[in-house]
Design a protein around this motif. Structure first.
Motif, short mmCIF file in Angstrom:
data_model
loop_
_atom_site.label_atom_id
_atom_site.label_comp_id
_atom_site.label_asym_id
_atom_site.label_seq_id
_atom_site.Cartn_x
_atom_site.Cartn_y
_atom_site.Cartn_z
N ARG A 53 -6.20 96.19 8.69
CA ARG A 53 -7.30 97.01 9.20
C ARG A 53 -7.62 98.13 8.21
O ARG A 53 -8.78 98.45 7.95
CB ARG A 53 -6.91 97.60 10.56
CG ARG A 53 -7.99 98.40 11.26
CD ARG A 53 -7.54 98.73 12.68
NE ARG A 53 -8.55 99.52 13.37
CZ ARG A 53 -8.55 100.83 13.48
NH1 ARG A 53 -7.57 101.52 12.91
NH2 ARG A 53 -9.49 101.47 14.13
N GLY A 54 -6.61 98.74 7.63
CA GLY A 54 -6.81 99.79 6.65
C GLY A 54 -7.49 99.27 5.39
O GLY A 54 -8.39 99.90 4.84
N GLN A 55 -7.05 98.07 4.93
CA GLN A 55 -7.68 97.49 3.75
C GLN A 55 -9.14 97.17 3.99
O GLN A 55 -10.00 97.39 3.12
CB GLN A 55 -6.92 96.22 3.33
CG GLN A 55 -5.56 96.48 2.70
CD GLN A 55 -4.88 95.19 2.30
OE1 GLN A 55 -4.97 94.17 2.99
NE2 GLN A 55 -4.18 95.23 1.16
N GLY A 71 -2.70 111.90 3.84
CA GLY A 71 -3.96 112.21 4.53
C GLY A 71 -4.67 110.95 4.99
O GLY A 71 -4.07 110.05 5.57
N HIS A 72 -5.99 110.86 4.69
CA HIS A 72 -6.79 109.71 5.10
C HIS A 72 -6.61 108.52 4.16
O HIS A 72 -7.03 107.41 4.48
CB HIS A 72 -8.28 110.07 5.12
CG HIS A 72 -8.68 110.87 6.33
ND1 HIS A 72 -8.61 110.38 7.61
CD2 HIS A 72 -9.17 112.14 6.44
CE1 HIS A 72 -9.04 111.30 8.46
NE2 HIS A 72 -9.38 112.37 7.78
N GLY A 73 -6.02 108.74 2.99
CA GLY A 73 -5.99 107.70 1.97
C GLY A 73 -4.98 106.61 2.27
O GLY A 73 -4.03 106.78 3.04
N MET A 74 -5.18 105.43 1.64
CA MET A 74 -4.21 104.35 1.73
C MET A 74 -2.98 104.73 0.92
O MET A 74 -3.09 105.10 -0.25
CB MET A 74 -4.82 103.07 1.16
CG MET A 74 -5.82 102.38 2.08
SD MET A 74 -5.01 101.54 3.46
CE MET A 74 -4.27 100.15 2.64
N PRO A 75 -1.77 104.64 1.51
CA PRO A 75 -0.57 105.03 0.77
C PRO A 75 -0.17 103.94 -0.22
O PRO A 75 -0.46 102.77 -0.02
CB PRO A 75 0.48 105.17 1.88
CG PRO A 75 0.04 104.22 2.93
CD PRO A 75 -1.47 104.24 2.90
N ILE A 115 -6.15 104.48 7.30
CA ILE A 115 -7.45 103.88 7.59
C ILE A 115 -8.48 104.92 7.27
O ILE A 115 -8.53 105.98 7.89
CB ILE A 115 -7.56 103.48 9.07
CG1 ILE A 115 -6.48 102.45 9.40
CG2 ILE A 115 -8.94 102.94 9.37
CD1 ILE A 115 -6.43 102.09 10.85
N PRO A 116 -9.33 104.68 6.25
CA PRO A 116 -10.32 105.67 5.89
C PRO A 116 -11.15 106.04 7.11
O PRO A 116 -11.73 105.20 7.76
CB PRO A 116 -11.16 104.95 4.83
CG PRO A 116 -10.22 103.95 4.24
CD PRO A 116 -9.35 103.51 5.36
N ASP A 117 -11.20 107.29 7.43
CA ASP A 117 -11.87 107.77 8.64
C ASP A 117 -12.25 109.21 8.40
O ASP A 117 -11.48 109.98 7.85
CB ASP A 117 -10.89 107.67 9.82
CG ASP A 117 -11.61 107.69 11.16
OD1 ASP A 117 -12.63 108.40 11.25
OD2 ASP A 117 -11.15 107.01 12.10
#
Length: 365
Positions: free
Chosen positions: A148-150, A80-84, A15-17
């Motif tokens: 939620r991440g998308q 990290g913060h990125g979407m896998p 989840i970008p944060d």
């Protein structure tokens, strides 16, 4: 022996944060805990897997927390913060879920002081329900966090596009402002050089004085043209250099005065904002008038507004009627004020008494 069917946690994808990763993990743990409590309630009161809500809750929390550490922690270590990427994330998910189930069961048994053999026998007897409920919980929670991440990633993309569009718009505005600012100087400079060329032959001392004033003026404009704002003191110094240059040309036909309160000296304004108005007053008002005239430049504070006035005693509005709609100086000032301040600034031209024009600018301090 009573044991439990439990809710299984499949941790979120990225989840970008902008929070530090440990804080992101802590936030995710809070969300997962809510799912785990809901799973314990369903196990106890809907599926009737065990009559003890406490046992179900402990099993659910142990398994869910370990799944969070294995899946979400592993995802953070790798991406990290990125979407896998989808398939690498699934490859992480597949071994993490059974590992969390086995270790979570063992941890819950130790915390509750249960007999491991009885728990194993109970879970073996209800293996179908356990597997079904665990798989369903995994799918639901994983889908929740993935969506939620998308959504968060989409929001970040939209924000980045807005920032890029704003940056492009700002660059375009700055380029237009620089173009408007560059329109101020050339024709005045050419006129001065032409006068200087004529004076060199007939009046060398006056030509030398004009050259000195021109150098002083060019130094002031060079500094102003490289900045997007200047102080009123610097703006008035630029006008002083310009009018000093015009004074050499026009002699006694031109007089001028400045009125700048000390508390406004450091007020910031766009560079070379007043010069087009002063130049306009000379070109269309004072220079065509046989006896010449006087220019007053004044700055005043009006609450949280700054009033700047350029008043001349030249020929007035009627003499300028033919060119007032196309005057480069007036159009330039209107365009710059509109671009920089919008409706917060105002500009007006009114007749002066007994003759001449008053140009009034009002802009926020």
């Amino acid at each position: 022996m009573k044991t439990t069917n439990n809710s299984m946690h499949a941790a979120p994808p990225a989840i970008p944060d902008e929070c530090p990763l440990p804080l992101v993990l802590l936030k995710h743990l809070g969300i997962v805990t809510i799912f785990n409590v809901a799973g314990a309630l369903i196990s106890t009161y809907v599926l009737r897997a065990s009559d003890s809500f406490l046992e179900n809750l402990v099993f659910s929390l142990c398994i869910g927390t370990l799944a969070l550490l294995f899946i979400d922690g592993g995802r953070m270590l790798l991406w990290g913060h990125g979407m896998p990427p989808q398939w690498p994330f699934i490859a992480l998910l597949v071994p993490a879920i059974p590992a969390a189930k086995l270790l979570g069961d063992a941890l819950a048994i130790q915390l509750l002081g249960l007999d491991a053999a009885n728990v194993a026998a109970y879970q073996s007897k209800h293996a179908g329900a356990t597997i079904w409920f665990t798989a369903l919980a995994c799918v639901v929670i994983t889908w929740f966090f993935w969506r939620r991440g998308q959504f968060a990633q989409l929001q970040a993309t939209v924000a980045a596009e807005k920032a890029r569009a704003a940056a492009i718009e700002k660059q375009a505005m700055q380029a237009q402002l620089q173009m408007l600012q560059a329109q101020i100087e050339p024709h005045m400079l050419f006129n001065t050089l032409a006068n200087l060329q004529g004076l060199i032959a007939v009046d060398p001392p006056r030509a030398q004085h004009m050259l000195d004033q021109l150098i002083q003026y060019l130094r002031a404009t060079l500094s102003a043209s490289r900045s997007d704002k200047t102080s009123l003191a610097q703006e008035f110094a630029l006008l002083d250099a310009y009018l000093g240059l015009m004074k050499v040309r026009m002699g006694a036909r031109l007089s001028y005065a400045f009125h700048l309160p000390e508390d406004l000296c450091e007020a910031t304004v766009p560079p070379m904002l007043l010069q087009p108005l002063v130049e306009n007053a000379i070109k269309h008002g004072i220079e065509p008038k046989v006896e010449g005239g006087h220019i007053d430049v004044k700055a005043e504070r009006d609450g949280d507004l700054l009033s700047l006035t350029v008043a001349d005693t030249g020929l007035g509005m009627d003499a300028d009627a033919a060119t007032s709609g196309t005057c480069v100086g007036v159009t330039n000032v209107r365009d710059r004020l509109q671009m920089l301040y919008g409706d917060r600034a105002a500009f007006s031209l009114t007749p002066n008494a007994p003759s001449g024009v008053i140009a009034l600018l009002t802009l926020p301090l």
